[in-house]
Design a protein around this motif. Structure first.
Motif, short mmCIF file in Angstrom:
data_model
loop_
_atom_site.label_atom_id
_atom_site.label_comp_id
_atom_site.label_asym_id
_atom_site.label_seq_id
_atom_site.Cartn_x
_atom_site.Cartn_y
_atom_site.Cartn_z
N PRO A 93 0.84 -1.21 0.00
CA PRO A 93 0.00 0.00 0.00
C PRO A 93 0.87 1.25 0.00
O PRO A 93 1.93 1.29 0.65
CB PRO A 93 -0.81 -0.14 1.28
N ALA A 94 0.40 2.28 -0.72
CA ALA A 94 1.23 3.48 -0.91
C ALA A 94 0.60 4.74 -0.34
O ALA A 94 1.32 5.64 0.12
CB ALA A 94 1.51 3.69 -2.39
N ALA A 95 -0.71 4.86 -0.39
CA ALA A 95 -1.34 6.12 0.03
C ALA A 95 -2.76 5.85 0.50
O ALA A 95 -3.35 4.80 0.19
CB ALA A 95 -1.34 7.13 -1.12
N ILE A 96 -3.31 6.83 1.21
CA ILE A 96 -4.64 6.67 1.81
C ILE A 96 -5.34 8.02 1.84
O ILE A 96 -4.70 9.08 1.92
CB ILE A 96 -4.51 6.08 3.24
N ALA A 97 -6.68 8.00 1.76
CA ALA A 97 -7.50 9.22 1.87
C ALA A 97 -8.83 8.84 2.51
O ALA A 97 -9.25 7.66 2.46
CB ALA A 97 -7.73 9.86 0.50
N ARG A 114 -16.68 9.39 5.23
CA ARG A 114 -15.80 8.61 6.08
C ARG A 114 -15.47 7.25 5.48
O ARG A 114 -15.10 6.31 6.19
CB ARG A 114 -16.36 8.46 7.50
N ARG A 115 -15.56 7.15 4.18
CA ARG A 115 -15.04 5.96 3.50
C ARG A 115 -13.52 6.11 3.41
O ARG A 115 -13.01 7.21 3.18
CB ARG A 115 -15.64 5.79 2.12
N LYS A 128 -8.79 0.11 -2.94
CA LYS A 128 -9.80 -0.54 -2.09
C LYS A 128 -10.56 0.55 -1.34
O LYS A 128 -9.97 1.51 -0.83
CB LYS A 128 -9.14 -1.50 -1.11
N ILE A 129 -11.87 0.39 -1.30
CA ILE A 129 -12.75 1.34 -0.61
C ILE A 129 -13.32 0.63 0.61
O ILE A 129 -14.04 -0.36 0.49
CB ILE A 129 -13.89 1.82 -1.52
N LEU A 130 -12.96 1.14 1.79
CA LEU A 130 -13.38 0.51 3.04
C LEU A 130 -14.35 1.42 3.79
O LEU A 130 -14.29 2.66 3.66
CB LEU A 130 -12.17 0.22 3.93
N SER A 131 -15.20 0.82 4.60
CA SER A 131 -16.03 1.60 5.51
C SER A 131 -15.17 2.06 6.67
O SER A 131 -14.03 1.62 6.84
CB SER A 131 -17.20 0.76 6.03
N ALA A 132 -15.73 2.92 7.50
CA ALA A 132 -14.98 3.40 8.66
C ALA A 132 -14.64 2.27 9.61
O ALA A 132 -13.72 2.39 10.42
CB ALA A 132 -15.79 4.48 9.39
N ALA A 133 -15.37 1.16 9.52
CA ALA A 133 -15.11 0.00 10.37
C ALA A 133 -14.09 -0.94 9.74
O ALA A 133 -13.75 -1.98 10.31
CB ALA A 133 -16.40 -0.77 10.64
#
Length: 575
Positions: free
Chosen positions: A306-310, A315-316, A328-333
């Protein structure tokens, strides 16, 4: 009828002729009259004392109420008027003493109705101004004289809301006309005590200026987050935010907020007499972080390098890596909708994503340093458009890495190989570029990340420092240096801002996160190399959501770790 009259006359004559009986009825009648008068005068004297000496107005009125009717039993007309006139006078004085001026004026008018001359004689030695005014008004009412009164009302300071006799008249000064000889005046102004005045009008034109008194000043104190202890001029108020402090004196004061795991917040407040103070809002800055959860691990395949995150407005959490999906699109959980296989599946031409950002509409932007271009996806990560080729022109890149978006949707992209920052519209239209290779201010040594704060200031991270620019590329400041000390960096890779303006740097080679204010002062830091929760290995991407949770991408641990403000035995931050 004639026979009845004759019978009455005969009976009367017989009574008169009876020996020793002619004078007895007359004597009984005189004694009865004397008793009535004496009793009335005794009662009146009691009422005079109650009113003039003891101020017991209600008790006096209870005694006076039946006396007017009893005075009608006095046969002597002159005496009856004397007594009745004084009864009404005393009733009026008692009502005036109670503060009921309308009732007093009505009783005084009854007095004039009985006999004007007696009334004037009884009242000629009354000098109390308010009573004199009421008597004059009662006499005019009796005479049927109608007068128009003019009231001019002003306030100091001006601008008070004026209400007279229940009518809203706007802001002082105002002019009001009435035929009533009395008026109820009410004034209100924010920050001042309300005024209530029952005014008796003793002349045709009246001017009233009311000097307003400062009301009880209250200071509303809030904090984000709430629950901070409030100190006022060094004194513990035994209150926590959000709260309101009452009876705040005018002058300069120091408000301090204290909350565990946050830096103390202070503000000097100037409170002016009569002016409500502004709402105090303290944006608290976290100084202690602890790991709350992790997604992925070194042994799993949830993430591949993994390289980056937003984090988007919903709050996804968006993570770019080198897996087949690329994003990858994750929920806050931490849950991946659809099992993680759908998002980004059509991005096979996206070679090696390095940066990710999202705008207010949900568009996702990704930089690809291998293809030297920028991708734009829709909210569900479906391809929309891309731009860029290898080169140094306005729409060309050489190894683009970091990307950030400001509040107006404009994009800032780190063109790493060209040692500059480029600014674009949301549609990819070129707007501006600045920077060159070098170590001086405004130049870059291998830039790799960018962030924009709420004020529109642009922060750029290179291999050893952070520099701050205006949105037009004007250099404003900077800090850093190569090393392991506080405020120094070892091959840092990630950068972001939170809502309060704090700057977070993923200090990759030092396996830690450093948090700064906008001028580069260290707020706190946390992390050291390892695989356990709370430890970090190669942190390279970082993002903060609106709840101040910090999301860190670890390239060497193949995971995302979430830190929240608080403390724990493992991974707690250092101030």
């Amino acid at each position: 009828m004639a026979m009845k009259k004759l019978w009455i006359l005969t009976f009367g004559l017989a009574v008169v002729l009876m020996s020793g009986a002619a004078k007895e009825p007359v004597q009984v009648l005189d004694k009865a009259q004397a008793g009535i008068i004496a009793d009335l005068e005794i009662q009146l004297e009691k009422c005079r004392i109650l009113i003039r000496e003891e101020g017991k107005f209600d008790e006096a009125l209870s005694l006076l109420s039946p006396l007017a009717a009893r005075s009608l039993r006095v046969a002597d007309r002159a005496k009856q008027m004397d007594l009745t006139t004084e009864i009404y006078l005393l009733k009026g004085l008692a009502q005036a003493g109670r503060g009921d001026e309308a009732a007093a004026r009505a009783e005084f008018r009854n007095m004039f109705e009985v006999n004007v001359e007696i009334a004037k004689t009884l009242t000629k030695n009354i000098y109390d101004p308010k009573t004199v005014t009421l008597l004059k008004q009662a006499e005019m009412d009796y005479l049927g004289v109608i007068m128009e009164y003019t009231i001019q009302v002003s306030s100091l300071p001006p601008g008070a809301k004026v209400r007279i006799d229940g009518r809203d008249l706007g802001l002082a000064p105002v002019i009001y006309k009435t035929q009533s000889p009395q008026a109820r005046i009410e004034l209100e102004k924010e920050g001042y005590k309300p005024v209530r005045d029952d005014l008796v009008l003793d002349r045709k034109e009246v001017k009233k200026e009311y000097r307003l008194e400062a009301g009880e000043l209250k200071l509303a104190v809030r904090s984000d987050p709430s629950g901070a202890k409030i100190f006022f001029d060094g004194r513990d108020m035994s209150r926590v935010t959000n709260a309101e402090l009452a009876e705040v004196p005018p002058g300069e004061h120091l408000v301090r907020l204290v909350k565990d795991h946050y830096a103390d917040w202070e503000m000097r407040v100037i409170v002016k007499s009569g002016i409500p103070p502004d709402l105090i809002i303290g944006r608290l800055v976290g100084v202690s972080y602890a790991s709350s959860k992790t997604w992925g691990d070194p042994e799993s395949s949830v993430f591949i390098k993994p390289a980056a995150i937003a984090v988007d407005k919903d709050r996804r959490v968006l993570v770019v890596d080198e897996s087949p999906e690329k994003i990858k699109i994750l929920s806050a959980a931490g849950e991946i909708p659809g099992g993680g296989g759908a998002a980004g599946i059509d991005l096979k031409d996206l070679v090696r994503p390095a940066g990710v950002a999202t705008d207010a509409q949900g568009h996702i932007y990704i930089t690809d340093p291998e293809s030297h271009c920028v991708w734009r996806l829709d909210r569900s990560a479906k391809f929309e458009v891309r731009w860029g080729d290898f080169g140094s022109g306005d729409k060309e890149f050489n190894t683009p890495t970091g990307i950030a978006i400001d509040a107006s949707g404009q994009l800032y992209i780190v063109d790493s190989g060209n040692s500059r920052v480029k600014k674009y519209s949301a549609q990819g239209g070129f707007l501006k570029a600045w920077g060159k290779a070098g170590g001086e201010n405004g130049s870059f040594l291998s830039p790799r990340a960018v962030a924009v704060n709420a004020a529109g200031e642009v922060f750029v991270l290179d291999s050893e420092r952070v520099q701050r620019f205006s949105s037009q590329g004007v250099w404003l400041g900077g800090w850093g240096g190569q090393g392991t000390g506080e405020g120094e960096f070892n091959d840092p890779a990630g950068l972001c801002c939170d809502a309060a303006g704090s700057i977070y740097v993923a200090d990759t080679g030092n396996h830690r996160i450093q948090k700064f204010d906008a001028q580069g002062k260290v707020i706190c830091s946390w992390g050291f190399k390892g695989r356990e929760q709370g430890m970090l290995d190669g942190p390279c991407g970082i993002a903060v959501d609106d709840a101040d949770s910090v999301f860190v991408v670890e390239k060497d641990n193949n995971r995302v770790q979430v830190f929240i403000i608080g403390s724990s035995a493992l991974g707690a931050s250092k101030r």
